[in-house]
Design a protein around this motif. Structure first.
Motif, PDB file in Angstrom:
ATOM      1  N   SER A   4     130.079 -46.580  82.612  1.00 25.69           N
ATOM      2  CA  SER A   4     130.575 -45.827  81.462  1.00 25.69           C
ATOM      3  C   SER A   4     131.060 -44.452  81.899  1.00 25.69           C
ATOM      4  CB  SER A   4     129.461 -45.669  80.424  1.00 25.69           C
ATOM      5  OG  SER A   4     129.906 -44.865  79.355  1.00 25.69           O
ATOM      6  N   ASN A   5     132.127 -43.996  81.256  1.00 31.25           N
ATOM      7  CA  ASN A   5     132.590 -42.628  81.519  1.00 31.25           C
ATOM      8  C   ASN A   5     131.925 -41.620  80.588  1.00 31.25           C
ATOM      9  OD1 ASN A   5     133.965 -43.439  79.209  1.00 31.25           O
ATOM     10  ND2 ASN A   5     135.813 -42.329  79.746  1.00 31.25           N
ATOM     11  N   MET A   6     131.013 -42.107  79.729  1.00 29.98           N
ATOM     12  CA  MET A   6     130.263 -41.215  78.834  1.00 29.98           C
ATOM     13  C   MET A   6     128.978 -40.767  79.521  1.00 29.98           C
ATOM     14  SD  MET A   6     130.839 -43.335  75.258  1.00 29.98           S
ATOM     15  CE  MET A   6     129.365 -42.683  74.562  1.00 29.98           C
ATOM     16  N   GLU A   7     128.476 -39.608  79.125  1.00 35.83           N
ATOM     17  CA  GLU A   7     127.231 -39.104  79.695  1.00 35.83           C
ATOM     18  C   GLU A   7     126.014 -39.850  79.165  1.00 35.83           C
ATOM     19  OE1 GLU A   7     126.806 -34.849  79.510  1.00 35.83           O
ATOM     20  OE2 GLU A   7     128.937 -34.571  79.892  1.00 35.83           O
ATOM     21  N   ILE A   8     126.127 -40.365  77.961  1.00 33.90           N
ATOM     22  CA  ILE A   8     125.035 -41.134  77.356  1.00 33.90           C
ATOM     23  C   ILE A   8     125.612 -42.458  76.879  1.00 33.90           C
ATOM     24  CG2 ILE A   8     123.724 -39.097  76.626  1.00 33.90           C
ATOM     25  CD1 ILE A   8     124.834 -39.697  73.766  1.00 33.90           C
ATOM     26  N   VAL A   9     124.720 -43.427  76.656  1.00 35.59           N
ATOM     27  CA  VAL A   9     125.139 -44.702  76.088  1.00 35.59           C
ATOM     28  C   VAL A   9     124.462 -44.811  74.725  1.00 35.59           C
ATOM     29  CG1 VAL A   9     125.114 -47.203  76.367  1.00 35.59           C
ATOM     30  CG2 VAL A   9     125.387 -45.729  78.379  1.00 35.59           C
ATOM     31  N   PRO A  10     125.228 -44.836  73.652  1.00 36.32           N
ATOM     32  CA  PRO A  10     124.640 -44.882  72.314  1.00 36.32           C
ATOM     33  C   PRO A  10     123.644 -46.036  72.176  1.00 36.32           C
ATOM     34  CG  PRO A  10     126.996 -44.512  72.179  1.00 36.32           C
ATOM     35  CD  PRO A  10     126.689 -44.824  73.615  1.00 36.32           C
ATOM     36  N   GLY A  11     122.486 -45.718  71.637  1.00 33.87           N
ATOM     37  CA  GLY A  11     121.469 -46.715  71.408  1.00 33.87           C
ATOM     38  C   GLY A  11     120.606 -47.037  72.620  1.00 33.87           C
ATOM     39  N   LYS A  12     120.869 -46.392  73.744  1.00 39.37           N
ATOM     40  CA  LYS A  12     120.102 -46.635  74.971  1.00 39.37           C
ATOM     41  C   LYS A  12     119.442 -45.336  75.405  1.00 39.37           C
ATOM     42  CE  LYS A  12     121.862 -50.784  75.317  1.00 39.37           C
ATOM     43  NZ  LYS A  12     121.127 -51.926  74.877  1.00 39.37           N
ATOM     44  N   ARG A  13     118.289 -45.482  76.050  1.00 42.45           N
ATOM     45  CA  ARG A  13     117.567 -44.321  76.558  1.00 42.45           C
ATOM     46  C   ARG A  13     117.508 -44.412  78.074  1.00 42.45           C
ATOM     47  NH1 ARG A  13     112.382 -42.941  78.032  1.00 42.45           N
ATOM     48  NH2 ARG A  13     111.640 -45.065  77.760  1.00 42.45           N
ATOM     49  N   VAL A  14     117.754 -43.293  78.733  1.00 47.74           N
ATOM     50  CA  VAL A  14     117.644 -43.253  80.190  1.00 47.74           C
ATOM     51  C   VAL A  14     116.161 -43.220  80.552  1.00 47.74           C
ATOM     52  CG1 VAL A  14     118.102 -41.914  82.273  1.00 47.74           C
ATOM     53  CG2 VAL A  14     119.866 -42.097  80.504  1.00 47.74           C
ATOM     54  N   ARG A  15     115.715 -44.258  81.238  1.00 51.26           N
ATOM     55  CA  ARG A  15     114.316 -44.353  81.652  1.00 51.26           C
ATOM     56  C   ARG A  15     114.113 -43.750  83.043  1.00 51.26           C
ATOM     57  NH1 ARG A  15     112.060 -49.225  83.860  1.00 51.26           N
ATOM     58  NH2 ARG A  15     113.768 -50.305  82.835  1.00 51.26           N
ATOM     59  N   GLU A  16     115.123 -43.886  83.891  1.00 46.59           N
ATOM     60  CA  GLU A  16     115.006 -43.373  85.254  1.00 46.59           C
ATOM     61  C   GLU A  16     116.366 -42.858  85.709  1.00 46.59           C
ATOM     62  OE1 GLU A  16     112.975 -44.874  89.448  1.00 46.59           O
ATOM     63  OE2 GLU A  16     113.017 -46.195  87.690  1.00 46.59           O
ATOM     64  N   HIS A  17     116.345 -41.786  86.460  1.00 44.03           N
ATOM     65  CA  HIS A  17     117.560 -41.121  86.928  1.00 44.03           C
ATOM     66  C   HIS A  17     117.550 -41.129  88.449  1.00 44.03           C
ATOM     67  CE1 HIS A  17     119.850 -37.522  88.139  1.00 44.03           C
ATOM     68  NE2 HIS A  17     120.606 -37.795  87.095  1.00 44.03           N
ATOM     69  N   PHE A  18     118.602 -41.657  89.072  1.00 46.88           N
ATOM     70  CA  PHE A  18     118.664 -41.734  90.536  1.00 46.88           C
ATOM     71  C   PHE A  18     119.609 -40.709  91.156  1.00 46.88           C
ATOM     72  CE2 PHE A  18     117.426 -46.088  89.373  1.00 46.88           C
ATOM     73  CZ  PHE A  18     116.272 -46.208  90.135  1.00 46.88           C
TER      74      PHE A  18
END
Length: 106
Positions: A4-18
């Motif tokens: 995705s070119n968006m910083e967030i994905v609607p309806g999804k939560r970032v659980r882990e960041h690499f």
């Protein structure tokens, strides 16, 4: 793998960041394409040989970025961008980069 070119994905939560992942390729002009492009310059219009070359290069760069993200356990790459730069006369680099993350509910 979600790209995705968006910083967030609607309806999804970032659980882990690499962090940042990237993929790149360097492509050069083909003599045949260069000749045909020079002829096309005389009459104008799209240089389809170069368009195809850049489309292929973007796809290679995305595949390499995705492979890097998969290797570290990500299921998505967000905030994806492309960059290009001239390496030499007739050769250019295409770089795809973004942030590898694990999203919930994927």
């Amino acid at each position: 793998m979600l790209i995705s070119n968006m910083e967030i994905v609607p309806g999804k939560r970032v659980r882990e960041h690499f962090g940042i992942v990237q993929g790149s390729t360097v492509q050069s002009k083909h003599v045949g394409r260069d000749f045909m492009a020079s002829l096309k310059n005389l009459v104008g219009g799209e240089l389809t040989g170069y368009t195809e070359l850049l489309e292929d290069a973007r796809e290679y760069a995305l595949e390499r970025m995705t492979s890097q993200a998969e290797a570290i356990g990500a299921n998505a790459v967000v905030n994806v961008r492309f960059s290009t730069s001239a390496i030499s006369a007739g050769a250019s680099e295409i770089l795809a980069y973004g942030t590898a993350v694990v999203l919930d509910d994927m």
